[in-house]
Write a protein that holds these residues in place. Structure first.
Motif, PDB file in Angstrom:
ATOM      1  N   CYS A  38       0.792  -1.099   0.023  1.00 30.23           N
ATOM      2  CA  CYS A  38       0.002  -0.146  -0.281  1.00 30.23           C
ATOM      3  C   CYS A  38       0.816   1.313  -0.115  1.00 30.23           C
ATOM      4  O   CYS A  38       2.139   1.287   0.524  1.00 30.23           O
ATOM      5  CB  CYS A  38      -0.921   0.015   1.011  1.00 30.23           C
ATOM      6  SG  CYS A  38      -0.078  -0.073   2.759  1.00 30.23           S
TER       7      CYS A  38
ATOM      8  N   ALA B  74      -3.882   0.033  -2.946  1.00 34.64           N
ATOM      9  CA  ALA B  74      -3.370  -1.106  -2.298  1.00 34.64           C
ATOM     10  C   ALA B  74      -3.457  -2.189  -3.354  1.00 34.64           C
ATOM     11  O   ALA B  74      -4.345  -2.267  -4.201  1.00 34.64           O
ATOM     12  CB  ALA B  74      -4.126  -1.445  -1.193  1.00 34.64           C
TER      13      ALA B  74
ATOM     14  N   THR C 143      -2.667  -6.756  -4.073  1.00 32.52           N
ATOM     15  CA  THR C 143      -2.310  -8.155  -3.453  1.00 32.52           C
ATOM     16  C   THR C 143      -1.612  -8.893  -4.802  1.00 32.52           C
ATOM     17  O   THR C 143      -2.203  -8.644  -5.791  1.00 32.52           O
ATOM     18  CB  THR C 143      -3.474  -8.995  -3.091  1.00 32.52           C
ATOM     19  OG1 THR C 143      -4.251  -8.272  -1.987  1.00 32.52           O
ATOM     20  CG2 THR C 143      -2.998 -10.197  -2.647  1.00 32.52           C
TER      21      THR C 143
ATOM     22  N   VAL D 233      -6.668  -0.868   1.868  1.00 34.28           N
ATOM     23  CA  VAL D 233      -6.456  -2.283   2.054  1.00 34.28           C
ATOM     24  C   VAL D 233      -7.721  -2.838   2.447  1.00 34.28           C
ATOM     25  O   VAL D 233      -7.919  -4.183   1.885  1.00 34.28           O
ATOM     26  CB  VAL D 233      -5.390  -2.439   3.266  1.00 34.28           C
ATOM     27  CG1 VAL D 233      -5.284  -3.681   3.428  1.00 34.28           C
ATOM     28  CG2 VAL D 233      -4.282  -1.717   2.679  1.00 34.28           C
TER      29      VAL D 233
ATOM     30  N   LEU E 249       1.323  -7.731   4.479  1.00 34.23           N
ATOM     31  CA  LEU E 249       1.295  -6.439   3.889  1.00 34.23           C
ATOM     32  C   LEU E 249       2.625  -5.596   3.828  1.00 34.23           C
ATOM     33  O   LEU E 249       2.982  -5.478   5.269  1.00 34.23           O
ATOM     34  CB  LEU E 249       0.125  -5.509   4.359  1.00 34.23           C
ATOM     35  CG  LEU E 249      -0.241  -4.137   3.973  1.00 34.23           C
ATOM     36  CD1 LEU E 249      -0.657  -4.311   2.314  1.00 34.23           C
ATOM     37  CD2 LEU E 249      -0.943  -3.520   4.886  1.00 34.23           C
TER      38      LEU E 249
END
Length: 230
Positions: free
Chosen positions: A43, A65, A67, A104, A114
């Protein structure tokens, strides 16, 4: 994954009290999964170009953010928000924390860990923004910065993957990590539920051919692109 407002007080003294309470905790340690690829998130938030000094409450910001799994982006979020405070050393959470937490929390796929552009245990109250954000989200975190805040330690050998421990008051709180030979090392910070060894492992896994971890680079790119399109 909602985050209650109590985690982000606007008053500096109240935030310092929250940090002190969090820093005194000893959460159960986290380890990367052994039966599948690790999902690493990142992030990042940015502010308008030309903002000088410490900024002000209400400054616009753009936050993203992401993944990743096996260096492939699974999902991302981008949002605009407002800073809750000017920058104050040791109190970065008051300026950026709520916006990062909101971004997030919107991710369709929650990462296992993270990466945050902030310190963790290397902090006057052992609870920098990377640590604080993880506690608020109940998500393991690792901080990644270009230099330590208060911790000290020698640089590692000049070879890719080399690391050396950083300590604060005699305790290991992070490590220098040489992601590329011939380049300045990064700092991997112990965050929420991670120690300095796990932080180094995650940074190594997340870094491709570039000097900095891929998820953080992508979150930064998305946030800056949103700023450019405003």
């Amino acid at each position: 994954m909602g985050v209650p407002e109590r985690w982000w007080p606007d008053d500096p003294a109240e935030l310092a009290a929250v940090q002190a309470e969090l820093g005194a905790r000893s959460p159960s340690p986290w380890r990367p999964p052994a039966d599948r690829p690790i999902r690493i998130g990142g992030c990042f938030c940015c502010f308008p170009r030309g903002v000088e000094g410490f900024g002000d409450r209400g400054d616009p910001l753009w936050v993203a953010a992401v993944t990743f799994e096996a260096r492939r982006r699974l999902t991302f979020t981008v949002r605009t928000d407002r800073a809750r405070a000017p920058y104050v050393a040791g109190l970065l959470a008051m300026r950026e924390g709520p916006a990062l937490a909101a971004a997030v929390a919107e991710l369709a796929v929650t990462p296992d860990v993270l990466l945050v552009n902030a310190t963790g245990r290397d902090h006057p109250r052992a609870a920098g923004l990377a640590y604080h954000l993880g506690a608020a989200l109940d998500l393991p975190t690792v901080g990644v910065t270009h230099r330590p805040l208060h911790a000290a330690g020698d640089w590692p050998a000049d070879e890719a993957g080399a690391s050396s421990t950083l300590t604060l008051a005699g305790a290991p709180v992070g490590a220098w990590v040489r992601t590329r030979a011939g380049r300045r090392p990064l700092v991997a910070h112990a965050g929420w539920r991670t120690d300095h060894g796990t932080a180094v492992e995650v940074v190594r896994l997340a870094t491709g051919t570039a000097r900095t971890p891929v998820p953080l680079r992508e979150a930064r790119r998305l946030a800056r692109r949103a700023r450019a399109l405003r």
